[in-house]
Design a protein around this motif. Sequence first.
Motif, PDB file in Angstrom:
ATOM      1  N   PRO A 128       0.832  -1.206   0.000  1.00 30.63           N
ATOM      2  CA  PRO A 128       0.000   0.000   0.000  1.00 30.63           C
ATOM      3  C   PRO A 128       0.867   1.258   0.000  1.00 30.63           C
ATOM      4  N   ALA A 129       0.256   2.362  -0.396  1.00 28.20           N
ATOM      5  CA  ALA A 129       0.957   3.645  -0.432  1.00 28.20           C
ATOM      6  C   ALA A 129       0.243   4.626   0.487  1.00 28.20           C
ATOM      7  N   ALA A 130       0.974   5.230   1.405  1.00 29.74           N
ATOM      8  CA  ALA A 130       0.393   6.227   2.297  1.00 29.74           C
ATOM      9  C   ALA A 130       0.080   7.484   1.492  1.00 29.74           C
ATOM     10  N   VAL A 144       5.904   9.743   4.507  1.00 28.50           N
ATOM     11  CA  VAL A 144       5.439   8.498   5.137  1.00 28.50           C
ATOM     12  C   VAL A 144       5.412   7.402   4.075  1.00 28.50           C
ATOM     13  N   THR A 145       6.116   6.307   4.322  1.00 32.71           N
ATOM     14  CA  THR A 145       6.229   5.216   3.357  1.00 32.71           C
ATOM     15  C   THR A 145       5.921   3.890   4.034  1.00 32.71           C
ATOM     16  N   VAL A 146       5.079   3.081   3.401  1.00 33.22           N
ATOM     17  CA  VAL A 146       4.842   1.726   3.891  1.00 33.22           C
ATOM     18  C   VAL A 146       5.997   0.842   3.430  1.00 33.22           C
ATOM     19  N   HIS A 152      -0.273  -5.592  11.185  1.00 34.28           N
ATOM     20  CA  HIS A 152       0.402  -4.311  11.320  1.00 34.28           C
ATOM     21  C   HIS A 152       0.987  -3.877   9.980  1.00 34.28           C
ATOM     22  N   GLY A 153       0.959  -2.581   9.774  1.00 35.21           N
ATOM     23  CA  GLY A 153       1.671  -1.983   8.660  1.00 35.21           C
ATOM     24  C   GLY A 153       2.878  -1.230   9.182  1.00 35.21           C
ATOM     25  N   TRP A 154       4.028  -1.474   8.560  1.00 36.45           N
ATOM     26  CA  TRP A 154       5.282  -0.830   8.969  1.00 36.45           C
ATOM     27  C   TRP A 154       5.448   0.452   8.161  1.00 36.45           C
ATOM     28  N   LEU A 155       5.624   1.553   8.862  1.00 38.19           N
ATOM     29  CA  LEU A 155       5.801   2.832   8.193  1.00 38.19           C
ATOM     30  C   LEU A 155       7.188   3.392   8.489  1.00 38.19           C
ATOM     31  N   ARG A 156       7.832   3.918   7.456  1.00 38.56           N
ATOM     32  CA  ARG A 156       9.059   4.698   7.639  1.00 38.56           C
ATOM     33  C   ARG A 156       8.676   6.167   7.538  1.00 38.56           C
TER      34      ARG A 156
END
Length: 436
Positions: A358-360, A376-378, A385-389
């Motif tokens: 997915p794309a934030a 914000v990047t998935v 859970h989704g990991w975001l940077r």
Amino acid sequence: MAADKPAPADRRAHAVARLADERIDHRFKALPPDADGLTVGELAAQRRNLFTGGFTTPVLALSAERLEHNLALMEEYATRHALAFAPHGKTSMAPQLFERQLAHGAWGITLAVPHQVRVARAFGVSRIFLANELVDAAALAWLAAELDADPGFRFICYVDSVRGVELMDAALRSAGARRPVDVVVELAAGDGARTGARTEADCAAVADAVAAVGTLRLVGVAGYEGEVPDATPERVHAWLRRLVALAEEFDVAGRFKSGGVDEIVVSAGGSAWFDAVADEFASVPVLSLPVLKLLRSGAYVSHDDGHYAHLTPFNRVPSEGALQPAFRLWAQVVSRPTPEQAFVNAGKRDAAYDLDLPAAQVVRRADGAEVAADGVTVTGLSDQHGWLRTASGAELEVGDWVGLGLSHPCTSFDKWQLIPLVEADGTVTDYIRTYF
């Protein structure tokens, strides 16, 4: 005098309308807990807001306006190019969307496996194209009974092997089928492609096998250009010309002369090359019978923000319009352990991930303000859970909602049984039921 039998469209509408009577409970993700016990229709009538009406996260939303845009655009496209349209229903498996596609001029619905055909028939779909060879004896017995019981039911499926023809014939004879099953010979998209007879000689052998049995009726040819190996416009066009030539060769050989065939079916069309299909099908020569040029694209209904956003033919022919991504998955930030990392509560159980992550896209604050999800990047998905940077300066707090764009509609619909249909201001007007 007996009452007139309801028209197929009326039967479909009635079956779809009954979905509003289903009771809401724990089976359906994200719906407001205080809606338990209401019917779907009662909840829809409340016109709750997705963000303030008690919905829990994660929640998948389908844009009402963008859905309607996509439905209308493909109806216009098919009409402009003189194509019949049987959108692939396996994308959504949503009878409400089938009904809207049919209302937008679709000839029928394409499906992939027997279960999907049963769902469509339960909701009154009277024309079905099965883009697969059907050799399951139990499914064929059911199909024979369905065809015998409803003279208005039109069903077409692939055949791609002599063995397949033999199995179909044996199962249909065992079931006492009275109506032959209409079939189209599937031409493979090339060596190493998916299903289909590999050569024109193989196709002719399959056609001969069909002609030798009384339970099947050859009505055309078909295939899927999306499987052309190392696809380029030139290779896709070349394969489509082979498909058109095969139909002409079969017609010249008199293969469509028996069994009361009244039209020749030529069918192709996924969601990446339907412009090539339109081009080559425009060149189908005059044959001995009218030709049903049947397009089968399915992903258009919701489109996406990834795979098909890059592949859609409208990128090559922008003058014909543009599809709009209609899905957004809303997840909530549940952890912000470092300035560079955050976690949302949506994972593989909720979001498509087989083609792209997915794309934030947007962040919604507690006060309702929305800002672009800049920085914000998935980077990954766990089950839940989704990991975001998060880049330097990205403002993201625990409790914020993050709107995610998805890639690949087919594996987005199948994770949700009841999907809110949402207007641009957040008002939920309906709930789309899926059957996977």
